[in-house]
Design an enzyme around this catalytic site. Structure first.
Site, PDB file in Angstrom:
ATOM      1  N   ARG A  96      26.010 -26.686 -47.492  1.00 18.35           N
ATOM      2  CA  ARG A  96      27.313 -27.328 -47.478  1.00 18.35           C
ATOM      3  C   ARG A  96      27.114 -28.843 -47.474  1.00 18.35           C
ATOM      4  O   ARG A  96      26.181 -29.359 -46.845  1.00 18.35           O
ATOM      5  CB  ARG A  96      28.033 -26.899 -46.210  1.00 18.35           C
ATOM      6  CG  ARG A  96      29.457 -27.376 -46.067  1.00 18.35           C
ATOM      7  CD  ARG A  96      30.362 -26.772 -47.077  1.00 18.35           C
ATOM      8  NE  ARG A  96      31.768 -26.905 -46.708  1.00 18.35           N
ATOM      9  CZ  ARG A  96      32.756 -26.713 -47.560  1.00 18.35           C
ATOM     10  NH1 ARG A  96      32.519 -26.385 -48.822  1.00 18.35           N
ATOM     11  NH2 ARG A  96      34.006 -26.828 -47.163  1.00 18.35           N
ATOM     12  N   THR A 376      35.900 -22.889 -57.609  1.00 21.58           N
ATOM     13  CA  THR A 376      34.685 -22.568 -56.891  1.00 21.58           C
ATOM     14  C   THR A 376      34.130 -21.448 -57.723  1.00 21.58           C
ATOM     15  O   THR A 376      34.819 -20.943 -58.610  1.00 21.58           O
ATOM     16  CB  THR A 376      35.050 -22.091 -55.462  1.00 21.58           C
ATOM     17  OG1 THR A 376      35.540 -23.196 -54.730  1.00 21.58           O
ATOM     18  CG2 THR A 376      33.876 -21.478 -54.723  1.00 21.58           C
ATOM     19  N   ASP A 418      38.048 -31.036 -47.419  1.00 20.03           N
ATOM     20  CA  ASP A 418      38.042 -29.790 -46.628  1.00 20.03           C
ATOM     21  C   ASP A 418      37.987 -30.070 -45.128  1.00 20.03           C
ATOM     22  O   ASP A 418      38.147 -29.162 -44.318  1.00 20.03           O
ATOM     23  CB  ASP A 418      36.861 -28.896 -47.023  1.00 20.03           C
ATOM     24  CG  ASP A 418      37.209 -27.989 -48.193  1.00 20.03           C
ATOM     25  OD1 ASP A 418      38.316 -28.121 -48.741  1.00 20.03           O
ATOM     26  OD2 ASP A 418      36.373 -27.152 -48.568  1.00 20.03           O
ATOM     27  N   SER A 448      35.853 -21.934 -46.560  1.00 17.41           N
ATOM     28  CA  SER A 448      36.335 -20.546 -46.559  1.00 17.41           C
ATOM     29  C   SER A 448      35.449 -19.644 -47.409  1.00 17.41           C
ATOM     30  O   SER A 448      35.764 -18.455 -47.580  1.00 17.41           O
ATOM     31  CB  SER A 448      37.761 -20.475 -47.112  1.00 17.41           C
ATOM     32  OG  SER A 448      38.631 -21.232 -46.317  1.00 17.41           O
ATOM     33  N   GLY A 468      38.634 -19.659 -54.599  1.00 19.47           N
ATOM     34  CA  GLY A 468      40.057 -19.593 -54.249  1.00 19.47           C
ATOM     35  C   GLY A 468      40.458 -20.288 -52.969  1.00 19.47           C
ATOM     36  O   GLY A 468      41.502 -19.978 -52.407  1.00 19.47           O
ATOM     37  N   GLY A 469      39.644 -21.241 -52.484  1.00 16.16           N
ATOM     38  CA  GLY A 469      40.039 -21.975 -51.281  1.00 16.16           C
ATOM     39  C   GLY A 469      40.298 -21.010 -50.140  1.00 16.16           C
ATOM     40  O   GLY A 469      39.549 -20.051 -49.925  1.00 16.16           O
TER      41      GLY A 469
HETATM   42  O1  DON Z   1      34.747 -24.503 -49.209  1.00 16.55           O
HETATM   43  C1  DON Z   1      35.884 -24.155 -49.410  1.00 16.55           C
HETATM   44  O2  DON Z   1      36.449 -23.301 -48.783  1.00 16.55           O
HETATM   45  C2  DON Z   1      36.651 -24.784 -50.555  1.00 16.55           C
HETATM   46  N1  DON Z   1      36.145 -26.090 -50.859  1.00 16.55           N
HETATM   47  C3  DON Z   1      36.564 -23.901 -51.710  1.00 16.55           C
HETATM   48  C4  DON Z   1      37.404 -24.438 -52.811  1.00 16.55           C
HETATM   49  C5  DON Z   1      37.789 -23.396 -53.699  1.00 16.55           C
HETATM   50  O3  DON Z   1      37.473 -22.248 -53.575  1.00 16.55           O
HETATM   51  C6  DON Z   1      38.642 -23.807 -54.755  1.00 16.55           C
HETATM   52  N2  DON Z   1      38.687 -22.731 -55.647  1.00 16.55           N
HETATM   53  N3  DON Z   1      38.660 -21.908 -56.237  1.00 16.55           N
END
Ligand code: DON
Length: 578
Positions: A96, A376, A418, A448, A468-469
């Site tokens: 990360r 992502t 984030d 997430s 998907g955030g």
């Molecule tokens: O780490 C995370 O949870 C977010 N930065 C992930 C972002 C994300 O999944 C956007 N899309 N699909």
């Protein structure tokens, strides 16, 4: 017609006008790679065919995605990898991003003390110290088998020689070039078409600077990125454009190997990512409540089941906001959050006749009054020996900060968003201001991402994860409950309609057409605010067919360019249609 086409069963699910095409899984008895991009899956498949193990393939696929899937594949961002070894042991790699040393909790607030979205969505200030290259190098050093150079070189070759772009990639690049990349000359140079015209499907995308960067990494290892010429170019561009990342931030970055979180669910073991991702903890909480309520006995599409799973989601996301952050900075009640008595207690608080009010559930957490973006990427791998790898990587938003530092060739993340952006401000619209995820120098922002491996009786039965955030955790929950609790095959579990509730904002989001009208009315009568959306996530998974014992690659058709590649090549036989 390709001979393999006859092996594909097309399941057409017409969901209220949204057509989802799901392929029958692609068999891979000798190993499989399923990713968002066909050339990247092929790179991983070729590594398996050359005697590499699943971690080797994951490293090679990861670098290839940085070339062929620039929206989220990356070397300028971060991610997480779960590895399950054939002897049943498991580990995880945390790469990360971290906050630079000069970061401050209020750095995204404007003069009036309000969150300034412009500073978060694009540009140099939004960038966290990238972790991917150190992370892939750590995983390789611990568990890889083939030489590092052989795993990075295929990606360098793709960048140097170019590859034909899909219609989806052509359209996305044209949107980026005309919009968010405009302020960043390095990005326009890297991704602009040499003749200045719009990209067309089938054009060859050559990324010369990225090729040079990858060649340096192939030759000199991850130090090339963190202390070499690339680090110099990054730090120079940061200093010139208001970014915070310095040479010292880059040199000080370390990926971490951590124990994954592990839990039982209906006779299976679930292995997933612990903090600084919230994914595994929240997932195991939801599965524990599911089991405590005996929801496997209800029809998945019934109003009662959807009401109760919504209540489960609500409670796990509240705990996520209250407790979770970077374990190197925050003390978390980790074991307690996953204990059976605690999860039974949470489940017992669910009213079967009424939706809980998210604000009341939170006590005084929410003060007076965002959607997370959707990019992502997740990939799943198994090898012939049964080693399994689940990896999710991200730049945060699609194309991250939209910045390519001149000369480097790769996109930088906008992961700093984030973190909780306004200390103390938790709102009904979903902004979270709790302490555990507040910005601090060198701290990792809460994620997430939920790369997950499910086993039964010592064998891997599912490798999954999604973009998907904040929806990621719910997507993985839906896929796992589909396979484990509903007895669906992997393709059907991946194709099934998905649901999302994240505590706040207090609404139940459903993939369009995923609810029968009478069930929707029933849920609304219970007090749920129901909203429909387009597709949620892209869970590129591997499922073990219990009949044959063969792993099947399932490229989620919500990701238009996704493909499964089986080893040995050239049996590349899974591809989604546009
Ligand atoms: O780490 C995370 O949870 C977010 N930065 C992930 C972002 C994300 O999944 C956007 N899309 N699909």
């Amino acid at each position: 017609m390709h001979p393999w086409l006859s092996r594909l069963l097309l399941i057409l699910l017409v969901l209220g006008g949204r057509a989802v095409l799901a392929l029958e899984g692609v068999p891979g008895p000798d190993g499989l790679v399923v990713s968002a991009s066909r050339p990247a899956s092929e790179v991983g498949g070729a590594v398996l065919a050359a005697g590499g193990n699943a971690v080797d393939a994951a490293v090679a696929t990861g670098f290839a995605l940085a070339v062929t899937y620039p929206a989220a594949g990356n070397i300028g961002g971060g991610g997480f990898m779960i590895v399950r070894l054939p002897d049943g042991s498991a580990t995880s790699f945390d790469f990360r991003e971290t906050a630079p040393a000069a970061a401050r909790p209020d750095m995204f607030l404007d003069d009036r003390g309000e969150i300034d979205p412009d500073r978060i969505e694009a540009g140099y200030l939004a960038v966290g110290v990238p972790g991917t290259v150190r992370g892939l190098a750590l995983a390789h050093a611990r568990l890889g088998r083939l030489p590092w150079r052989d795993l990075v070189e295929p990606a360098a070759r793709l960048a140097r020689d170019g590859f034909p772009i899909s219609p989806t990639l052509a359209a996305a690049l044209n949107r980026e070039l005309a919009g968010p990349m405009q302020p960043f000359p390095g990005s326009l140079t890297a991704y602009g078409k040499p003749d200045g015209l719009p990209w067309l499907a089938g054009d060859q995308l050559v990324l010369a600077d990225l090729a040079a960067t990858l060649e340096a990494i192939a030759a000199d290892g991850s130090d090339a990125f963190y202390t070499g010429r690339i680090a110099g170019l990054l730090a120079e561009a940061m200093a010139a454009h208001g970014g915070l990342i310095t040479l010292a931030d880059l040199a000080g970055y370390a990926a971490r190997e951590r124990p994954p979180v592990r839990g039982r669910f209906l006779g299976h073991e679930v292995i997933s990512m612990g903090p600084p991702s919230s994914g595994g903890t929240a997932l195991l909480q939801m599965l524990g409540m599911f089991e405590a309520l005996g929801l496997e006995r209800l029809a998945a599409d019934s109003g009662e089941a959807i009401h109760l799973t919504t209540e489960i989601r609500r409670r796990a996301y509240l705990d996520r906001a209250k407790f979770l952050g970077d374990p190197d900075f925050v003390t978390m009640p980790g074991d307690q959050l996953l204990s059976r008595p605690y999860l039974k207690h949470l489940a017992a608080g669910i009213d079967r006749e009424r939706a809980t009010d998210s604000r009341q559930l939170a006590g005084d957490l929410v003060g007076p009054p965002c959607d997370e973006s959707d990019e992502t990427t997740h990939y799943s791998i198994v090898d012939a020996a049964g080693m399994a790898v689940a990896t999710t990587v991200t730049l945060e938003g699609s194309y991250g900060s939209h910045v390519v530092a001149p000369g480097t060739g790769f996109l930088l993340n906008n992961e700093m968003g984030d973190f909780n952006r306004k200390p103390g401000q938790t709102t009904l619209s979903g902004e979270i201001g709790t302490l555990p995820n507040q910005i601090a120098p060198a701290k990792r922002m809460l994620s997430s991402m939920t790369p997950t491996i499910v086993t039964k009786d010592g064998r891997v039965v599912l490798v999954t994860g999604s973009p998907g955030g904040r929806t990621i955790i719910n997507t993985v929950f839906d896929v796992i409950t589909g396979v484990v609790a509903r007895g669906l095959d992997g393709s059907a579990a991946v194709a099934a309609p998905r649901f999302h509730h994240q505590w706040l904002p207090d609404r139940l989001i459903v993939e369009r057409g995923g609810l029968a009208p009478d069930v929707r009315r029933q849920l609304e009568a219970l007090g749920h605010a129901v909203i429909e959306r387009g597709s949620q996530g892209a869970a590129h998974s591997i499922w073990l067919d219990p009949q044959t014992g063969t792993p099947l690659g399932i490229a989620d058709q919500r990701g238009p360019d996704a493909a499964a590649a089986a080893a040995p090549l050239p049996a590349v036989i899974g591809e989604s249609s546009q």
